[in-house]
Design an enzyme around this catalytic site. Sequence first.
Site, PDB file in Angstrom:
ATOM      1  N   ASN A   1      39.690  43.392 -47.655  1.00 37.05           N
ATOM      2  CA  ASN A   1      38.240  43.812 -48.034  1.00 37.05           C
ATOM      3  C   ASN A   1      38.408  44.485 -49.122  1.00 37.05           C
ATOM      4  O   ASN A   1      38.657  45.262 -49.318  1.00 37.05           O
ATOM      5  CB  ASN A   1      37.776  44.636 -46.730  1.00 37.05           C
ATOM      6  CG  ASN A   1      36.093  45.012 -47.073  1.00 37.05           C
ATOM      7  OD1 ASN A   1      35.472  44.237 -47.367  1.00 37.05           O
ATOM      8  ND2 ASN A   1      35.893  45.871 -46.434  1.00 37.05           N
ATOM      9  N   GLU A   2      37.464  44.024 -50.256  1.00 41.71           N
ATOM     10  CA  GLU A   2      37.283  44.681 -51.436  1.00 41.71           C
ATOM     11  C   GLU A   2      38.786  44.732 -51.924  1.00 41.71           C
ATOM     12  O   GLU A   2      39.374  45.766 -52.337  1.00 41.71           O
ATOM     13  CB  GLU A   2      36.525  46.058 -51.303  1.00 41.71           C
ATOM     14  CG  GLU A   2      35.154  46.162 -50.875  1.00 41.71           C
ATOM     15  CD  GLU A   2      34.486  47.235 -50.725  1.00 41.71           C
ATOM     16  OE1 GLU A   2      33.865  47.676 -51.660  1.00 41.71           O
ATOM     17  OE2 GLU A   2      34.618  48.001 -49.557  1.00 41.71           O
TER      18      GLU A   2
END
Length: 70
Positions: A57-58
């Site tokens: 994530n990110e």
Amino acid sequence: AVLSTLLPFFVFLRITQVLQDSYNGFVDARIVDDFVNFADTLFATFGDRVKDWMTFNEPWITCALQVYAQ
């Protein structure tokens, strides 16, 4: 109706604190084998139920925080 349209999407979010403490997590090449084993375990366990996977994530934030936290 909304719940019937939701699909699971698995995101690998974090490494364990043990790996971080042992060899500094993602900034060390030793993470590769551990991450592959982790991913293989998740795919084997949940692969029949989860179609979509995201490694991080990110990813920019994950990398930046690992490098600049040194």
